[in-house]
Design an enzyme around this catalytic site. Structure first.
Site, PDB file in Angstrom:
ATOM      1  CG  ASP A  58      -6.534  -1.174  -4.180  1.00  0.00           C
ATOM      2  OD1 ASP A  58      -7.173  -0.765  -3.164  1.00  0.00           O
ATOM      3  OD2 ASP A  58      -5.514  -1.630  -3.911  1.00  0.00           O
ATOM      4  CB  SER A 100      -0.994  -0.117   1.396  1.00  0.00           C
ATOM      5  OG  SER A 100      -1.921   0.953   0.987  1.00  0.00           O
ATOM      6  CG  HIS A 136      -5.618  -2.000  -0.189  1.00  0.00           C
ATOM      7  ND1 HIS A 136      -5.045  -1.519  -1.177  1.00  0.00           N
ATOM      8  CD2 HIS A 136      -4.752  -1.606   1.016  1.00  0.00           C
ATOM      9  CE1 HIS A 136      -3.984  -0.602  -0.777  1.00  0.00           C
ATOM     10  NE2 HIS A 136      -3.982  -0.685   0.674  1.00  0.00           N
TER      11      HIS A 136
END
Length: 414
Positions: A363, A135, A391
């Protein structure tokens, strides 16, 4: 796992070596049977912003995979975990919001990269290492490739190709529709939740529902629970929370306790404080882009009630006790118009460090279209596009395995 711990002092401001010193903490893991071997190092760059490194309970998942061939360095990003933390007490010590904002501006990806380079040179003899960025760790990876590619052997990115040519306004313009789609999927999977959400919202709108810490629970704070829709099994977690929301006509104590825990940000205030600031690069203020771009369908009065995603709003720093000490500083951050450039587009285009990136097509946090645009602008990058994961796909054994195979297919790490 054989564990070594490192605490290294670094300057708050890397452009001024005489500035205030803060500590950066990192935990090194290695297979006990190989602790004396010369092994390549894999630096883990955590999500966030404001995310500390994971605390592994066992050598399994991606940690177990990486331990087969690497030493792992779990970095607590500056301001988090056992690195010198950014706390409400620390921010309250500043004279005003502008001074606190100037301090907080040193906790973004550019400073994290400088910290990492210092660790690489001082703890590991300056040898190239590989990175695994989850991320926001992927955002940090692209800054690393812009600032110090000579330190990198290979980069693995999961759900984190930063939008290197888009600002926060464009990011939220693209992600709100995805959040609306997630809400629609939630209602399709659990048709009865629309009525339950409406009933909860109606009770909150009537007023005087207090969380255990005394905060007034508003509809818009309740809507923050939708952030979990971007993970698996987020739909199920929210469903079961709503299932026991009422005790007669009132909201149940257990429900209110869980809502407080999920929306207090006490354990990670930097996540809320820096959420928009991570997109600022060069001239231009974040300016509360998520609030400005919020569609009418997400209004507290709208029905069906839609839950929101990874968006932070100015009212949160007034309504939420854990964020109130950051109010003045966050307002100043969002008005700040001059920021260091995070990405060197020419250097990224010429990049020769092998990069493999998992792009999760659905996502909710990092728009896949913007990720693919970034992928087209970075040299020697292979993008694996899949809708099999949300995610948090890094939790699957298959993700790091596939990314490793992609890097191997082009000759392996440098």
């Amino acid at each position: 796992m054989h564990v070594r711990e490192h605490v290294v002092p670094v300057p708050l401001d890397w452009s001024d070596p005489s500035s205030e010193r803060i500590d950066v903490f990192a935990r090194e893991l290695v297979d006990p049977a190989r602790k004396d071997e010369e092994l390549p190092v894999l630096l883990y760059l955590a999500g966030g912003p404001g995310g500390k490194a994971p605390r592994p309970l066992a050598p399994n998942g991606w940690v177990g995979q990486a331990l087969e061939s690497h030493r792992i360095l779990l970095l607590d990003q500056r301001g988090t975990g056992r690195s010198t933390p950014v706390t409400a007490r620390r921010i309250a010590a500043f004279d005003d919001g502008h001074a606190a904002a100037a301090y907080l501006a040193h906790f973004r990806a550019d400073s994290i990269v400088a910290d990492a380079e210092h660790l690489r040179k001082t703890l590991f003899g300056g040898e190239r290492w590989s990175t695994l960025g989850q991320s926001y760790g992927g955002f940090t990876t692209l800054v690393y490739l812009s600032q110090a590619p000579e330190g990198l052997a290979a980069c693995y990115i999961t759900g984190g190709l930063a939008p290197i040519t888009a600002d926060a306004t464009e990011v939220y313009r693209r992600t709100y529709p995805r959040v609306a789609q997630k809400n629609a999927e939630f209602r399709r999977r659990y048709p009865h939740v629309a009525d339950r959400l409406a009933a909860i919202a109606d009770r909150l709108a009537a007023g005087d529902v207090r969380l255990p810490d005394g905060d007034l629970l508003t509809v818009r704070r309740f809507q923050l629970l939708g952030i979990d829709f971007g993970m698996k099994p987020g739909y199920e977690r929210v469903h079961w929370l709503l299932d026991e929301a009422f005790d007669g006509d009132e909201l149940a104590d257990g429900f209110l306790s869980q809502v407080e825990a999920a929306t207090s940000f006490r354990g990670n205030p930097l996540y809320a404080v820096l959420q928009e600031a991570i997109y600022a690069s060069g001239a231009g203020a974040p300016a509360w882009a998520a609030q400005a771009e919020r569609p009418a369908e997400f209004a507290a009065e709208a029905r069906p009630l839609l839950l929101t995603g990874e968006m932070m709003y100015p009212w949160m720093f007034e309504e939420i006790a854990g964020l109130r000490p950051f109010h003045a500083a966050t307002e100043a951050l969002h008005a700040r118009t001059e920021w260091p450039e995070l990405y060197d587009l020419d250097r990224l285009a010429a990049n020769d460090v092998p990069v493999a990136a998992a792009v999760y097509f659905d996502d909710m946090y990092v728009d896949s279209g913007l990720q693919l645009d970034t992928a087209s602008r970075v040299g020697n990058l292979q993008a694996w596009v899949t809708n099999e994961f949300e995610h948090d796909g890094i939790g699957s054994d298959r993700v790091l395995t596939h990314l490793t195979e992609l890097i191997r297919s082009v000759g392996g790490p440098r």
